[in-house]
Design a protein around this motif. Structure first.
Motif, mmCIF file in Angstrom:
data_model
loop_
_atom_site.group_PDB
_atom_site.id
_atom_site.type_symbol
_atom_site.label_atom_id
_atom_site.label_comp_id
_atom_site.label_asym_id
_atom_site.label_seq_id
_atom_site.Cartn_x
_atom_site.Cartn_y
_atom_site.Cartn_z
ATOM 1 N N MET A 100 0.833 -1.200 0.000
ATOM 2 C CA MET A 100 0.000 0.000 0.000
ATOM 3 C C MET A 100 0.872 1.257 0.000
ATOM 4 S SD MET A 100 -2.906 1.403 -0.165
ATOM 5 C CE MET A 100 -4.223 0.332 0.273
ATOM 6 N N LEU A 101 1.932 1.241 0.782
ATOM 7 C CA LEU A 101 2.837 2.391 0.830
ATOM 8 C C LEU A 101 3.465 2.638 -0.538
ATOM 9 C CD1 LEU A 101 4.248 4.577 2.480
ATOM 10 C CD2 LEU A 101 5.987 2.877 3.072
ATOM 11 N N GLU A 102 3.916 1.580 -1.175
ATOM 12 C CA GLU A 102 4.515 1.733 -2.502
ATOM 13 C C GLU A 102 3.488 2.249 -3.505
ATOM 14 O OE1 GLU A 102 7.707 -0.595 -5.287
ATOM 15 O OE2 GLU A 102 6.581 -1.751 -3.816
ATOM 16 N N TYR A 103 2.262 1.800 -3.393
ATOM 17 C CA TYR A 103 1.190 2.267 -4.263
ATOM 18 C C TYR A 103 0.898 3.755 -4.040
ATOM 19 C CZ TYR A 103 -3.530 2.850 -6.100
ATOM 20 O OH TYR A 103 -4.634 3.314 -6.776
ATOM 21 N N LEU A 104 0.976 4.204 -2.807
ATOM 22 C CA LEU A 104 0.651 5.591 -2.460
ATOM 23 C C LEU A 104 1.762 6.592 -2.783
ATOM 24 C CD1 LEU A 104 -1.063 5.074 1.023
ATOM 25 C CD2 LEU A 104 -2.181 5.678 -1.131
ATOM 26 N N LEU A 105 2.962 6.114 -3.061
ATOM 27 C CA LEU A 105 4.078 7.035 -3.317
ATOM 28 C C LEU A 105 3.764 7.978 -4.485
ATOM 29 C CD1 LEU A 105 7.326 4.876 -3.058
ATOM 30 C CD2 LEU A 105 6.655 6.769 -1.582
ATOM 31 N N PRO A 106 3.878 9.285 -4.257
ATOM 32 C CA PRO A 106 3.703 10.237 -5.360
ATOM 33 C C PRO A 106 4.852 10.104 -6.365
ATOM 34 C CG PRO A 106 3.636 11.345 -3.221
ATOM 35 C CD PRO A 106 4.069 9.945 -2.985
ATOM 36 N N ARG A 107 4.651 10.596 -7.553
ATOM 37 C CA ARG A 107 5.582 10.409 -8.669
ATOM 38 C C ARG A 107 7.014 10.828 -8.362
ATOM 39 N NH1 ARG A 107 4.376 14.149 -13.108
ATOM 40 N NH2 ARG A 107 5.930 15.351 -12.070
ATOM 41 N N ASP A 108 7.216 12.043 -7.887
ATOM 42 C CA ASP A 108 8.582 12.525 -7.683
ATOM 43 C C ASP A 108 9.266 11.840 -6.506
ATOM 44 O OD1 ASP A 108 8.781 14.382 -9.859
ATOM 45 O OD2 ASP A 108 7.390 15.674 -8.764
ATOM 46 N N LEU A 109 8.510 11.500 -5.479
ATOM 47 C CA LEU A 109 9.073 10.763 -4.357
ATOM 48 C C LEU A 109 9.447 9.350 -4.801
ATOM 49 C CD1 LEU A 109 9.548 11.718 -1.455
ATOM 50 C CD2 LEU A 109 7.446 10.569 -0.811
ATOM 51 N N ARG A 110 8.602 8.739 -5.643
ATOM 52 C CA ARG A 110 8.896 7.417 -6.198
ATOM 53 C C ARG A 110 10.162 7.460 -7.070
ATOM 54 N NH1 ARG A 110 5.657 3.177 -6.898
ATOM 55 N NH2 ARG A 110 3.797 4.444 -6.575
ATOM 56 N N SER A 111 10.302 8.522 -7.844
ATOM 57 C CA SER A 111 11.494 8.671 -8.694
ATOM 58 C C SER A 111 12.762 8.751 -7.852
ATOM 59 C CB SER A 111 11.385 9.916 -9.566
ATOM 60 O OG SER A 111 10.325 9.798 -10.457
ATOM 61 N N GLU A 112 12.697 9.514 -6.766
ATOM 62 C CA GLU A 112 13.855 9.623 -5.869
ATOM 63 C C GLU A 112 14.146 8.287 -5.197
ATOM 64 O OE1 GLU A 112 17.102 11.241 -3.836
ATOM 65 O OE2 GLU A 112 16.033 11.907 -5.617
ATOM 66 N N TYR A 113 13.115 7.589 -4.767
ATOM 67 C CA TYR A 113 13.280 6.261 -4.175
ATOM 68 C C TYR A 113 13.948 5.312 -5.176
ATOM 69 C CZ TYR A 113 11.834 1.543 -2.813
ATOM 70 O OH TYR A 113 11.815 0.200 -2.527
ATOM 71 N N ASN A 114 13.451 5.280 -6.414
ATOM 72 C CA ASN A 114 14.028 4.409 -7.447
ATOM 73 C C ASN A 114 15.450 4.811 -7.797
ATOM 74 O OD1 ASN A 114 11.814 2.702 -7.721
ATOM 75 N ND2 ASN A 114 10.813 4.073 -9.173
ATOM 76 N N ARG A 115 15.718 6.111 -7.851
ATOM 77 C CA ARG A 115 17.071 6.586 -8.150
ATOM 78 C C ARG A 115 18.044 6.104 -7.079
ATOM 79 N NH1 ARG A 115 20.703 9.942 -6.679
ATOM 80 N NH2 ARG A 115 19.494 10.915 -5.029
ATOM 81 N N GLN A 116 17.654 6.229 -5.822
ATOM 82 C CA GLN A 116 18.533 5.789 -4.738
ATOM 83 C C GLN A 116 18.675 4.273 -4.715
ATOM 84 O OE1 GLN A 116 17.898 7.509 -0.891
ATOM 85 N NE2 GLN A 116 17.498 9.534 -1.766
ATOM 86 N N LEU A 117 17.619 3.579 -5.043
ATOM 87 C CA LEU A 117 17.666 2.127 -5.098
ATOM 88 C C LEU A 117 18.648 1.666 -6.176
ATOM 89 C CD1 LEU A 117 16.364 -0.414 -3.846
ATOM 90 C CD2 LEU A 117 14.682 -0.318 -5.669
ATOM 91 N N LYS A 118 18.597 2.280 -7.343
ATOM 92 C CA LYS A 118 19.498 1.906 -8.431
ATOM 93 C C LYS A 118 20.935 2.298 -8.133
ATOM 94 C CE LYS A 118 15.956 2.142 -11.940
ATOM 95 N NZ LYS A 118 15.352 2.916 -12.997
ATOM 96 N N THR A 119 21.131 3.377 -7.397
ATOM 97 C CA THR A 119 22.466 3.831 -7.029
ATOM 98 C C THR A 119 23.123 2.844 -6.074
ATOM 99 O OG1 THR A 119 21.788 6.126 -7.272
ATOM 100 C CG2 THR A 119 23.778 5.724 -6.006
ATOM 101 N N CYS A 120 22.325 2.209 -5.218
ATOM 102 C CA CYS A 120 22.869 1.294 -4.214
ATOM 103 C C CYS A 120 23.158 -0.104 -4.760
ATOM 104 C CB CYS A 120 21.893 1.162 -3.044
ATOM 105 S SG CYS A 120 21.711 2.685 -2.122
ATOM 106 N N LEU A 121 22.551 -0.448 -5.864
ATOM 107 C CA LEU A 121 22.744 -1.791 -6.406
ATOM 108 C C LEU A 121 24.087 -1.880 -7.121
ATOM 109 C CD1 LEU A 121 19.195 -2.466 -7.862
ATOM 110 C CD2 LEU A 121 20.181 -3.375 -5.757
ATOM 111 N N PRO A 122 24.731 -3.051 -7.025
ATOM 112 C CA PRO A 122 26.034 -3.222 -7.694
ATOM 113 C C PRO A 122 25.894 -3.299 -9.200
ATOM 114 C CG PRO A 122 25.393 -5.245 -6.546
ATOM 115 C CD PRO A 122 24.338 -4.217 -6.270
#
Length: 122
Positions: A100-122
């Motif tokens: 539900m939290l992931e569904y509720l994430l607004p667009r720009d907050l989701r983009s920042e979350y995804n950007r940080q997620l991709k930055t942390c992955l090897p």
């Protein structure tokens, strides 16, 4: 000219955006640091999520996104680090609330979350 939410307006902004947590934010000292306020916002979001108050969680997420987009430099930094980190911990739990939290994430907050997620992955 872009409107920037300054430190002096931060607590009032959160009180107005998240009426469900008005008491938590008004109890903060006016001298509270941006980091303390970001932690409080993350704490409030977590508590509301575990109370299944999803409309209030959405208010928290929208306020965080607004701060990420229009906050001062320090505010953007702490929302981008402290708040996103706490949200990612909640999403990683992989339960119904996380979905539900992931569904509720607004667009720009989701983009920042995804950007940080991709930055942390090897």
């Amino acid at each position: 000219m872009e409107i920037v939410i300054q430190k002096t307006e931060l607590i009032n902004f959160l009180v107005n955006q998240i009426p469900e947590a008005q008491q938590e934010f008004t109890s903060l000292s006016s001298q509270a640091s941006d980091c303390t306020i970001a932690h409080k916002l993350a704490e409030v979001t977590t508590i509301l999520l575990y109370q299944n108050r999803f409309r209030a969680v959405k208010h928290c997420l929208l306020a965080a996104e607004e701060l990420l987009l229009h906050g001062g430099v320090a505010i953007k930094t702490f929302i981008g680090s402290v708040y996103i980190h706490r949200i990612s911990v909640l999403i990683d739990r992989a339960d119904n609330r996380a979905e539900m939290l992931e569904y509720l994430l607004p667009r720009d907050l989701r983009s920042e979350y995804n950007r940080q997620l991709k930055t942390c992955l090897p």
